[in-house]
Write an enzyme that holds these catalytic residues in place. Structure first.
Site, PDB file in Angstrom:
ATOM      1  N   ASP A 205      58.803 -17.943  16.211  1.00  0.00           N
ATOM      2  CA  ASP A 205      57.929 -17.037  16.904  1.00  0.00           C
ATOM      3  C   ASP A 205      57.688 -17.630  18.516  1.00  0.00           C
ATOM      4  O   ASP A 205      58.059 -17.540  19.393  1.00  0.00           O
ATOM      5  CB  ASP A 205      56.691 -16.510  16.229  1.00  0.00           C
ATOM      6  CG  ASP A 205      56.037 -15.549  17.214  1.00  0.00           C
ATOM      7  OD1 ASP A 205      55.397 -15.823  18.116  1.00  0.00           O
ATOM      8  OD2 ASP A 205      56.052 -14.235  16.911  1.00  0.00           O
TER       9      ASP A 205
ATOM     10  N   GLY B 252      58.807  -8.543  10.840  1.00  0.00           N
ATOM     11  CA  GLY B 252      58.511  -8.445   9.296  1.00  0.00           C
ATOM     12  C   GLY B 252      58.626  -6.824   8.816  1.00  0.00           C
ATOM     13  O   GLY B 252      59.163  -6.474   7.841  1.00  0.00           O
TER      14      GLY B 252
ATOM     15  N   TRP C  59      56.383 -11.509  17.665  1.00  0.00           N
ATOM     16  CA  TRP C  59      57.717 -11.193  17.200  1.00  0.00           C
ATOM     17  C   TRP C  59      58.037 -11.387  15.576  1.00  0.00           C
ATOM     18  O   TRP C  59      58.616 -10.675  14.955  1.00  0.00           O
ATOM     19  CB  TRP C  59      58.660 -12.391  17.902  1.00  0.00           C
ATOM     20  CG  TRP C  59      58.356 -12.216  19.482  1.00  0.00           C
ATOM     21  CD1 TRP C  59      57.978 -13.351  20.239  1.00  0.00           C
ATOM     22  CD2 TRP C  59      58.600 -11.252  20.356  1.00  0.00           C
ATOM     23  NE1 TRP C  59      57.887 -12.838  21.579  1.00  0.00           N
ATOM     24  CE2 TRP C  59      58.241 -11.527  21.632  1.00  0.00           C
ATOM     25  CE3 TRP C  59      59.334  -9.867  20.269  1.00  0.00           C
ATOM     26  CZ2 TRP C  59      58.563 -10.911  22.622  1.00  0.00           C
ATOM     27  CZ3 TRP C  59      59.463  -9.015  20.922  1.00  0.00           C
ATOM     28  CH2 TRP C  59      58.926  -9.361  22.296  1.00  0.00           C
ATOM     29  N   ASP C  60      57.132 -12.336  14.892  1.00  0.00           N
ATOM     30  CA  ASP C  60      56.951 -12.289  13.524  1.00  0.00           C
ATOM     31  C   ASP C  60      56.675 -10.987  12.901  1.00  0.00           C
ATOM     32  O   ASP C  60      57.051 -10.629  12.072  1.00  0.00           O
ATOM     33  CB  ASP C  60      55.946 -13.442  13.178  1.00  0.00           C
ATOM     34  CG  ASP C  60      56.523 -14.892  13.105  1.00  0.00           C
ATOM     35  OD1 ASP C  60      57.680 -14.694  12.912  1.00  0.00           O
ATOM     36  OD2 ASP C  60      55.577 -15.676  13.005  1.00  0.00           O
ATOM     37  N   ALA C  61      55.560 -10.433  13.738  1.00  0.00           N
ATOM     38  CA  ALA C  61      54.895  -9.048  13.096  1.00  0.00           C
ATOM     39  C   ALA C  61      56.120  -8.124  13.198  1.00  0.00           C
ATOM     40  O   ALA C  61      55.981  -7.218  11.915  1.00  0.00           O
ATOM     41  CB  ALA C  61      53.662  -8.792  13.865  1.00  0.00           C
TER      42      ALA C  61
END
Lengths: 411, 411
Positions: free
Chosen positions: A134, A171, A166-168
């Site tokens: 991220d 996911g 960005w990770d969220a």
């Protein structure tokens, strides 16, 4: 009523944020998500934030509602168990979620020999498969140069997001990809190998939100406007009691309501001839933002947060208080057990705290209350027995030879 | 090969970011997403960023690949057409996505009279149904107080995200909710009314990432650490040629590689006795972050971006350059047609620019190239004919009485 994702089973070999969040998102909708954990804990098993005793609050947060089997992934027997779990028969099974580079025994082709309709979701860093996280993508995605205090034409010191946005997004997108593939498999019998590069999630969102077009069509460099909302009216104001609130007027209705509730409609109307703008247009409100703020600021400075809340109640004014994480937890009923999203949950080794379930509420399916994260290898025996039909004697032998273990308390 | 979401049809009545992003996310996976547009354009039809001619780059970005039917939603005939479209028979149909308060003729109960197994996704603001937008939730979700320059114990001026992260997460979560409900309907025949409050998406993510536990378990207020990565090592460095790069060392492998590639391993090892830390532990790297940076900074200052790129190539160092939106578009091959995520696309009234498709890549399904956004009401006739079986004469009558229209050029 049953859970919405009853009959879905996902095997997860994953670490960090995006892929574990994918598994948790599905688990919180009722899927049976089984983590493959190495005996010593995964790369992120001790990740900060941690408790004073070194237990990872981070890991507990992203692995809620999953089961965990602890396996020695380096032993051939461990590898065979993992392969068997991933490729076990059953309509909603045969789904493998990972963010590790997979090849050899854990490669898609190899696994497909055992179950040709396998669905495998591989969350990668860059589109070429190289590593990116991220933080090394966020810096490249433009936003740090328009975040933070307003400044002139030249980019100044960038300000990173702290939220791993960005990770969220990745996911949840991975969870969407799994459901899309499983839908397709039900319709056609086909499996899927799905790649989801974190970098592509970021690039795509930059494009979706118009930033690429601004450069290519308008030949413009978006500049920081501080906490001002771009393109309409939105700003932070200090209150009499030292709090801060954010107020937006995106729609004409919100704009009218804001003038009325603050008793400034007449003065705000004077801005139109002053600057030659039409404040019924959102873009003109953006252009006139500083003058609008000069008119509004005294009203906020003369009222306390509580008075502002009362003044805006029942109106179309769109606003919210700034809150630290502590204020959010201590003051905001949306972040409390008054909101069915949350429950108080006891997490072994950590304690009791407020834990969210899925934000999705289905009328025709049970709201799955949040469930705690597993202890490493807490479900080793039950998974081996339930999913692979191993006997107590066989499981005992695997335990004796340290192919499997659990529950394991990490130190 | 077919598209992954072939046979899914969603009727969208939505504005702003989250709900249109949901529809677009599904459209980019092959679903037929039909927008219901008012004749004068929706609330967000002119939203910034815009071109010099006032065309919305924002709207074009979030409505790619959809069809649009322009209907007078205030006329009883228009309302009947919309009701008929939403409740049209067919297995993958009967899905309605909205972010408007719905009651009366457009309420779930009313629509269910026509199609009892309807799936309706309603993206709301607050859990109680009251209005909230990304900006009035972001301020309440803690992050602005830990974003921006590091500071002492007291929260200082908050720094907002510019990325509408909560909207983005909500949009994808809504798409996930629709697929979960449609899966359930295929298995059981049941419809669903799904509520997804933007506020709950934000609160849940704050909880998932450990921030609630930090307050309640540790009794700690997370403070800003500027651009430092919390809990491991990560920082921005200036290069010799005035660029900025971000470098992280989350895993032991990344940490080893960073020391090796910068020739600082021996000096970094001296930090351990100096501060009494064990730099193989991520948390200790965080504690020693400023000393680590003092050792590393000269190396970055002595090398250009190009030299740094070469030095890190093929190593396990995890890093990335900072890029403005312009640099991203002009320098980064990941954001170009070299990446199959992107295509150059002509958007009528706007021009030709780089447009992303879905970041999800399915091995067994066609990669859907991005498709442009519709003109308002571009598909009015074809949708009425195809979906409702109306004749040219009937459509002509509806056009004459201004119940439907299109294509409409917004001014």
């Amino acid at each position: 009523m049953e859970k919405i994702l009853t009959d879905l089973c996902v095997i997860e070999g994953a670490a960090f944020v995006a892929a574990p969040l994918c598994g948790m998102t599905l688990a919180q909708l009722g899927a049976d998500v089984i983590r493959l954990d190495p005996l010593e804990g995964g790369l992120d098993a001790r990740r900060w934030p941690i408790t004073r005793d070194g237990k990872s609050l981070y890991w507990a947060g992203l692995n809620k509602g999953k089961r965990s089997i602890a396996v020695n992934t380096r032993s051939p027997e461990g590898q065979e168990l993992i392969t068997a779990l991933i490729t076990a028969p059953g309509e909603g099974r045969g789904i493998f979620l990972t963010n590790f580079p997979t090849s050899g025994w854990l490669g898609y082709e190899n696994l497909c020999k055992r179950r040709p309709d396998l669905i495998m979701m591989n969350v990668t860093g860059n589109p070429d498969g190289s590593t990116a996280v991220d933080y090394t993508l966020n810096c490249a995605a433009g936003f740090p140069f328009i975040t933070g205090p307003a400044h002139g034409h030249q980019p100044v010191n960038p300000v990173n997001h702290v939220l791993p946005a960005w990770d969220a997004i990745t996911g949840v997108t991975a969870a969407l990809g799994i459901l899309a593939a499983e839908r397709r498999r039900r319709l056609t019998g086909e499996g899927q190998y799905i790649r989801l590069p974190l970098a592509d999630v970021a690039s795509a969102m930059v494009g979706n939100l118009g930033y690429i077009a601004e450069v290519q069509v308008n030949d413009e460099d978006r500049q920081s406007t501080g906490n001002y909302l771009y393109g309409a009216y939105g700003r932070d104001f200090e209150t009499r009691d030292g709090r801060i609130v954010y107020v937006v007027a995106i729609t004409p209705r919100q704009w009218q309501a804001l003038g009325k509730a603050t008793g400034t409609s007449e003065r705000l109307a004077m801005i139109e001839p002053l600057l030659g703008v039409d404040l019924s247009r959102e873009g003109d409100r953006f252009k006139a933002r500083e003058v609008i703020s000069a008119v509004l600021a005294p009203w906020f400075g003369e009222h306390s947060l509580e008075e502002i809340k009362k003044a805006f109640e029942g109106t179309a004014v769109c606003w919210g208080p700034y809150q630290t994480f502590r204020q959010m937890v201590e003051e905001d009923p949306r972040c409390s057990t008054q909101n069915p999203l949350f429950s108080m949950l006891e997490q072994p080794g950590i304690g009791s705290y407020l834990v969210p379930g899925s934000p999705l509420q289905f009328s025709g399916a049970e709201r799955v209350p949040p469930r705690r994260a597993p202890i490493l290898g807490e479900h080793t025996d039950e998974v081996l027995s339930e999913r692979l039909g191993l006997s107590a004697a066989e499981i005992g032998r695997l335990r004796d030879s340290r192919v499997v273990a659990g529950p394991i308390e990490l130190t």
